[in-house]
Structure formats: structure tokens, C-alpha cells
Motif scaffolding. Structure first.
Motif, PDB file in Angstrom:
ATOM      1  N   LEU A  45       4.085   5.879  -5.425  1.00  0.00           N
ATOM      2  CA  LEU A  45       4.251   5.750  -6.906  1.00  0.00           C
ATOM      3  C   LEU A  45       3.119   6.831  -7.338  1.00  0.00           C
ATOM      4  O   LEU A  45       3.322   7.361  -8.295  1.00  0.00           O
ATOM      5  CB  LEU A  45       3.948   4.401  -7.391  1.00  0.00           C
ATOM      6  N   ALA A  46       2.172   7.093  -6.691  1.00  0.00           N
ATOM      7  CA  ALA A  46       1.201   7.890  -6.974  1.00  0.00           C
ATOM      8  C   ALA A  46       1.558   9.368  -6.654  1.00  0.00           C
ATOM      9  O   ALA A  46       1.253  10.337  -7.592  1.00  0.00           O
ATOM     10  CB  ALA A  46      -0.231   7.635  -6.110  1.00  0.00           C
ATOM     11  N   LEU A  47       2.378   9.599  -5.968  1.00  0.00           N
ATOM     12  CA  LEU A  47       3.061  10.992  -5.670  1.00  0.00           C
ATOM     13  C   LEU A  47       4.425  11.145  -6.459  1.00  0.00           C
ATOM     14  O   LEU A  47       4.990  12.205  -6.431  1.00  0.00           O
ATOM     15  CB  LEU A  47       3.276  10.939  -4.181  1.00  0.00           C
ATOM     16  N   GLY A  48       4.683  10.186  -7.344  1.00  0.00           N
ATOM     17  CA  GLY A  48       5.692  10.676  -8.221  1.00  0.00           C
ATOM     18  C   GLY A  48       7.106  10.103  -7.562  1.00  0.00           C
ATOM     19  O   GLY A  48       7.975  10.399  -7.860  1.00  0.00           O
ATOM     20  N   ARG A  49       7.052   9.149  -6.239  1.00  0.00           N
ATOM     21  CA  ARG A  49       8.357   8.966  -5.720  1.00  0.00           C
ATOM     22  C   ARG A  49       8.591   7.434  -6.186  1.00  0.00           C
ATOM     23  O   ARG A  49       8.259   6.505  -5.197  1.00  0.00           O
ATOM     24  CB  ARG A  49       8.042   8.945  -4.193  1.00  0.00           C
ATOM     25  N   GLU A  50       8.894   7.372  -7.110  1.00  0.00           N
ATOM     26  CA  GLU A  50       9.338   6.017  -7.876  1.00  0.00           C
ATOM     27  C   GLU A  50      10.442   5.200  -6.730  1.00  0.00           C
ATOM     28  O   GLU A  50      10.345   3.959  -6.624  1.00  0.00           O
ATOM     29  CB  GLU A  50       9.756   6.130  -9.250  1.00  0.00           C
ATOM     30  N   ASP A 100       0.872  -1.424  -0.142  1.00  0.00           N
ATOM     31  CA  ASP A 100      -0.115   0.000   0.020  1.00  0.00           C
ATOM     32  C   ASP A 100       0.904   1.233   0.247  1.00  0.00           C
ATOM     33  O   ASP A 100       0.552   2.289  -0.836  1.00  0.00           O
ATOM     34  CB  ASP A 100      -0.876  -0.142   1.125  1.00  0.00           C
ATOM     35  N   GLN A 101       1.923   1.083   0.926  1.00  0.00           N
ATOM     36  CA  GLN A 101       2.962   2.365   0.888  1.00  0.00           C
ATOM     37  C   GLN A 101       3.469   2.691  -0.586  1.00  0.00           C
ATOM     38  O   GLN A 101       3.767   3.655  -0.813  1.00  0.00           O
ATOM     39  CB  GLN A 101       3.870   2.291   1.876  1.00  0.00           C
ATOM     40  N   GLY A 102       3.915   1.406  -1.292  1.00  0.00           N
ATOM     41  CA  GLY A 102       4.465   1.600  -2.726  1.00  0.00           C
ATOM     42  C   GLY A 102       3.707   2.226  -3.451  1.00  0.00           C
ATOM     43  O   GLY A 102       3.882   3.026  -4.414  1.00  0.00           O
ATOM     44  N   ARG A 103       2.222   1.861  -3.455  1.00  0.00           N
ATOM     45  CA  ARG A 103       1.350   2.486  -4.527  1.00  0.00           C
ATOM     46  C   ARG A 103       1.351   4.039  -4.091  1.00  0.00           C
ATOM     47  O   ARG A 103       1.121   4.642  -5.119  1.00  0.00           O
ATOM     48  CB  ARG A 103      -0.200   1.796  -4.385  1.00  0.00           C
TER      49      ARG A 103
END
Length: 266
Positions: free
Chosen positions: A80-85, A74-77
Motif C-alpha cells: 500500500l505504501a508503494l501504491g500497489r493497492e 506487513d507485506q500489505g502495508r
């Protein structure tokens, strides 16, 4: 020498075996065996409980790892949504490591679960055997007790038991002693009657003395009778009556039955 030692060893073992056989009670042996089976069953049950505890602990760890894995995903999603790949990649990398631990724990969990099932089945089978042994044990004990009681009753009726043998020996000794005392008493009576054994108490008398005492007693009675007759006749003195009685006894002793006492007339 070795032959003698072997014989002594064999004799000792034979006597020890016989003593143990007399001391052994099958009922106590059965109870001891049943107790050992109960202890073994208790150990198996403790083993099942330990395996179940370990399995439960693994399940708790699995739940924690799976919760952490879901949280990292969930944290990865979100990253990624915030642009922190970069953060999303780190989260997924940690999740992958957790998944490897989850896989290992799942393997251990399956192994423990299989062991728990085997031990549970073994405990059930052992419980069935223990129950069957207990039933058989009680049956054998009851049969043995009945046979023992029947044997004792039969021995008591036949008189071959140890207790009855002791009673029989005591009765025989009492009869022998009674017969011995009766024989001794009879022998002493015969010796006293014959005069061969003096009576120190002075109470026993032989036949001759008894006859003399009887005659003396009869004379005293006769004298008393003559005295009373003289008094009734009214003239004869007691001394004359006694002399007349003496003459009468003398004449009777000489075989003159018609002798009569003399009385003086006043």
C-alpha cells in the motif's frame, strides 16, 4: 430326566466351587487386582500424554499461522505504501483466510486443553486410589499370612492338621504292628516251651531235657573230682575211681545219703 441333570449340574458346580475356594489364595487375588489397576492407570497416563502431544502440535501450527498472518499484514502495508493497492488487498485477503484457520485451531486447542486437564485430574485421582489400594492390599496380605500361620500352629498343637494327622496315623500303625509282633513272639515262646512246636534248629530244649543235661554235667564234674581224690590218695586207679563214683551216684539215687565211694588200699 431333567431333574437328575439339574441335580448333577448342581453337584458339579458345588464341587467346582469348593475346589476353587481351596485353590484360591486371597493374596494372589489382591496382587492381580493391583496389577490391573496399575495397567488402567498406565492407560490413563498414556491418554494424557497423547492429548498433550496433540495440544502441543496445535500450538506449533498456531504459531506458524500467526507468523504468516503477521507477515501478510506487513507485506500489505508495504504494498500500500508503494501504491500497489491490488497487492495490499490480496495480502489482506490471505491474512483473513489464515485468521479463520487460527480461530479454528484456537477452538480445538481449548478443547484439547480441557480434555488434558480432565485426564490429568482423573489420573491423579486414580493414582491416589491405587496407592490406597496398595496400602490396604499389603495390610490384608500381612493379616492373612499371620492368621494362616496362627491357624497352622494351633492345628499342630491340637493335632488336627493334615500333616499331624498323617503322623498320628503312622504312629498308630507302628504301635499296632509292634503289639502284633510282641503277641506273636510270646505265643511262639509258649509253644516252644510246651513242646507243641518243634524247634527245627535243635537249639531250644524243654524242661526235662534241660534237667537231664544238668545232671549229666554234674556227673562229669563228680567223676573228675573222684579221679583227682584217687590220685592224691596214691593207690586207686582211675577206673576204680570211676566205678566208685558210679556206685555213689547210684546210692544217691536210691536215697542213701551216707553212701561213700570205695577205695582200694594198696
Amino acid at each position: 430326566m431333567s431333574g437328575v441333570m439339574k441335580r448333577m449340574g448342581m453337584i458339579f458346580r458345588a464341587k467346582a466351587n469348593k475346589a476353587l475356594d481351596r485353590a484360591e489364595d486371597p493374596r494372589e487375588t489382591l496382587d492381580y487386582s493391583y496389577q490391573k489397576q496399575l495397567e488402567l492407570l498406565q492407560k490413563v497416563r498414556r491418554g494424557v500424554a497423547d492429548v498433550a502431544t496433540s495440544r502441543k502440535r496445535l500450538e506449533l501450527q498456531l504459531n506458524q499461522l500467526q507468523s504468516q498472518s503477521a507477515k501478510l499484514e506487513d507485506q500489505g502495508r508495504k504494498a500500500l505504501a508503494l501504491g500497489r493497492e491490488d497487492l495490499a488487498r490480496e495480502a489482506l485477503s490471505r491474512r483473513a483466510a489464515l485468521q479463520q484457520q487460527v480461530t479454528d485451531l484456537q477452538t480445538q486447542h481449548q478443547t484439547l486443553q480441557g480434555e488434558e486437564e480432565k485426564l490429568t485430574l482423573a489420573a491423579q485421582r486414580l493414582q491416589a486410589k491405587v496407592d490406597a489400594f496398595r496400602t490396604k492390599k499389603e495390610t490384608i496380605k500381612a493379616t492373612y499370612t499371620a492368621a494362616q500361620a496362627q491357624t497352622r500352629i494351633a492345628e499342630s498343637f491340637s493335632g488336627i492338621s493334615e500333616e499331624m494327622s498323617d503322623v498320628g496315623v503312622a504312629i498308630q500303625r507302628a504301635e499296632d504292628k509292634t503289639a502284633q509282633l510282641q503277641a506273636r513272639a510270646g505265643a511262639i515262646d509258649e509253644l516252644l516251651a510246651s513242646g507243641a512246636l518243634d524247634d527245627q534248629s535243635g537249639l531250644a530244649k524243654d524242661d526235662i531235657q534241660a534237667e537231664l543235661d544238668r545232671l549229666s554235667g554234674g556227673t562229669d564234674v563228680e567223676l573228675e573230682l573222684q579221679r583227682m581224690k584217687a590220685e592224691l590218695a596214691g593207690g586207686t586207679t582211675p577206673q576204680q575211681a570211676i566205678e566208685g563214683a558210679d556206685d555213689t551216684q547210684s546210692e544217691q539215687g536210691q536215697g542213701r545219703p551216707e553212701a561213700r565211694p570205695r577205695f582200694d588200699k594198696s
